[in-house]
Design a protein around this motif. Structure first.
Motif, PDB file in Angstrom:
ATOM      1  N   UNK A 177     -20.259  78.366 108.576  1.00  0.00           N
ATOM      2  CA  UNK A 177     -20.592  79.674 108.000  1.00  0.00           C
ATOM      3  C   UNK A 177     -19.484  80.687 108.263  1.00  0.00           C
ATOM      4  N   UNK A 178     -18.962  80.719 109.481  1.00  0.00           N
ATOM      5  CA  UNK A 178     -17.868  81.646 109.792  1.00  0.00           C
ATOM      6  C   UNK A 178     -16.671  81.379 108.879  1.00  0.00           C
ATOM      7  N   UNK A 179     -16.278  80.089 108.759  1.00  0.00           N
ATOM      8  CA  UNK A 179     -15.077  79.773 107.994  1.00  0.00           C
ATOM      9  C   UNK A 179     -15.263  80.038 106.499  1.00  0.00           C
ATOM     10  N   UNK A 180     -16.398  79.648 105.939  1.00  0.00           N
ATOM     11  CA  UNK A 180     -16.578  79.867 104.500  1.00  0.00           C
ATOM     12  C   UNK A 180     -16.611  81.360 104.187  1.00  0.00           C
ATOM     13  N   UNK A 222     -13.613  79.645 101.050  1.00  0.00           N
ATOM     14  CA  UNK A 222     -13.701  78.231 100.659  1.00  0.00           C
ATOM     15  C   UNK A 222     -15.164  77.812 100.564  1.00  0.00           C
ATOM     16  N   UNK A 223     -15.484  76.941  99.606  1.00  0.00           N
ATOM     17  CA  UNK A 223     -16.863  76.437  99.549  1.00  0.00           C
ATOM     18  C   UNK A 223     -17.119  75.452 100.697  1.00  0.00           C
ATOM     19  N   UNK A 224     -18.349  75.367 101.118  1.00  0.00           N
ATOM     20  CA  UNK A 224     -18.715  74.467 102.215  1.00  0.00           C
ATOM     21  C   UNK A 224     -18.397  73.009 101.880  1.00  0.00           C
ATOM     22  N   UNK A 225     -18.303  72.690 100.591  1.00  0.00           N
ATOM     23  CA  UNK A 225     -17.975  71.311 100.208  1.00  0.00           C
ATOM     24  C   UNK A 225     -16.547  70.932 100.568  1.00  0.00           C
ATOM     25  N   UNK A 226     -15.717  71.919 100.927  1.00  0.00           N
ATOM     26  CA  UNK A 226     -14.331  71.654 101.335  1.00  0.00           C
ATOM     27  C   UNK A 226     -14.166  71.712 102.842  1.00  0.00           C
ATOM     28  N   UNK A 243      -8.745  66.493 101.473  1.00  0.00           N
ATOM     29  CA  UNK A 243      -8.908  67.867 101.018  1.00  0.00           C
ATOM     30  C   UNK A 243      -9.952  68.664 101.774  1.00  0.00           C
ATOM     31  N   UNK A 244     -10.144  68.343 103.044  1.00  0.00           N
ATOM     32  CA  UNK A 244     -11.154  69.016 103.856  1.00  0.00           C
ATOM     33  C   UNK A 244     -10.501  69.853 104.947  1.00  0.00           C
ATOM     34  N   UNK A 245     -11.111  70.973 105.265  1.00  0.00           N
ATOM     35  CA  UNK A 245     -10.697  71.793 106.404  1.00  0.00           C
ATOM     36  C   UNK A 245     -11.698  71.538 107.511  1.00  0.00           C
ATOM     37  N   UNK A 246     -11.224  71.316 108.726  1.00  0.00           N
ATOM     38  CA  UNK A 246     -12.110  71.033 109.853  1.00  0.00           C
ATOM     39  C   UNK A 246     -12.438  72.301 110.635  1.00  0.00           C
ATOM     40  N   UNK A 247     -13.684  72.376 111.061  1.00  0.00           N
ATOM     41  CA  UNK A 247     -14.149  73.414 111.972  1.00  0.00           C
ATOM     42  C   UNK A 247     -14.905  72.712 113.099  1.00  0.00           C
ATOM     43  N   UNK A 267      -7.711  77.801 115.701  1.00  0.00           N
ATOM     44  CA  UNK A 267      -7.864  79.241 115.816  1.00  0.00           C
ATOM     45  C   UNK A 267      -9.342  79.609 115.930  1.00  0.00           C
ATOM     46  N   UNK A 268      -9.641  80.500 116.863  1.00  0.00           N
ATOM     47  CA  UNK A 268     -11.019  80.976 117.016  1.00  0.00           C
ATOM     48  C   UNK A 268     -11.423  81.773 115.784  1.00  0.00           C
ATOM     49  N   UNK A 269     -12.625  81.474 115.267  1.00  0.00           N
ATOM     50  CA  UNK A 269     -13.128  82.184 114.088  1.00  0.00           C
ATOM     51  C   UNK A 269     -14.463  82.876 114.343  1.00  0.00           C
ATOM     52  N   UNK A 270     -15.016  82.712 115.538  1.00  0.00           N
ATOM     53  CA  UNK A 270     -16.270  83.383 115.849  1.00  0.00           C
ATOM     54  C   UNK A 270     -16.912  82.815 117.100  1.00  0.00           C
ATOM     55  N   UNK A 271     -17.985  83.441 117.482  1.00  0.00           N
ATOM     56  CA  UNK A 271     -18.760  82.983 118.647  1.00  0.00           C
ATOM     57  C   UNK A 271     -20.220  82.883 118.245  1.00  0.00           C
TER      58      UNK A 271
END
Length: 170
Positions: free
Chosen positions: A75-78, A83-87, A121-125, A145-149
């Protein structure tokens, strides 16, 4: 112990990976969930790909790339990237037994997962519980990189603070 190799997970690795997970839980308290049935936790239906570290015929480490299903990091990254969650996929179930550490196995396992994600074609979180300082140092050293807590919820109304990360740009 001979140097370990990192290779794709095979069905025959499940028992050894579950044994290694149980050992890591005993030494480090990781994971906080899934230890009641480690085979099911490792071989979840959400696993897209997985790798193991093997030394002297024993599984000493593991990592998975998993389908995103609403985790806080997703959720933080999208929201931040558009980017859509499908990626997006989740790097998960990373562990290395204490006796096999200091061989850069955690780094090699993460690199295998990141390479796979990029090729597809995926981004990892991911999220890391704040108690797992060595894991946080590993990800940060590798450019995550930190994107949230968030608060990681598990068990019967239990929770622990977590830091969410995104993998580095390709």
């Amino acid at each position: 112990m001979k140097p370990a190799t990192v290779r794709p997970f095979e069905d025959d690795d499940l028992a050894g990976a579950a044994e290694a997970l149980t050992a890591v839980h005993a030494s480090d308290g990781y994971p906080v969930e899934g230890i009641d049935d480690p085979k099911a936790w490792i071989r979840s239906a959400d696993v897209l790909a997985a790798w193991v570290a093997e030394a002297d015929g024993q599984i000493v480490g593991h990592v998975s790339v998993m389908r995103a299903y609403g985790e806080d990091a997703v959720a933080f990254w999208t929201e931040q990237s558009g980017e859509p969650a499908t990626h997006v996929a989740v790097l998960a179930r990373l562990f290395v037994v204490r006796e096999a550490r200091k061989q850069a196995l955690g780094e090699r396992l993460v690199q295998a997962a990141v390479s796979h994600a990029r090729a597809h074609g995926l981004r990892l979180v991911l999220d890391v519980m704040t108690k797992d300082r060595s894991a946080m140092r590993l990800y940060e050293r590798l450019g995550w990189r930190e994107i949230g807590r968030a608060s990681h919820r598990y068990g019967a109304d239990q929770s622990i603070d977590a830091v969410c990360y995104v993998s580095p740009d390709a």
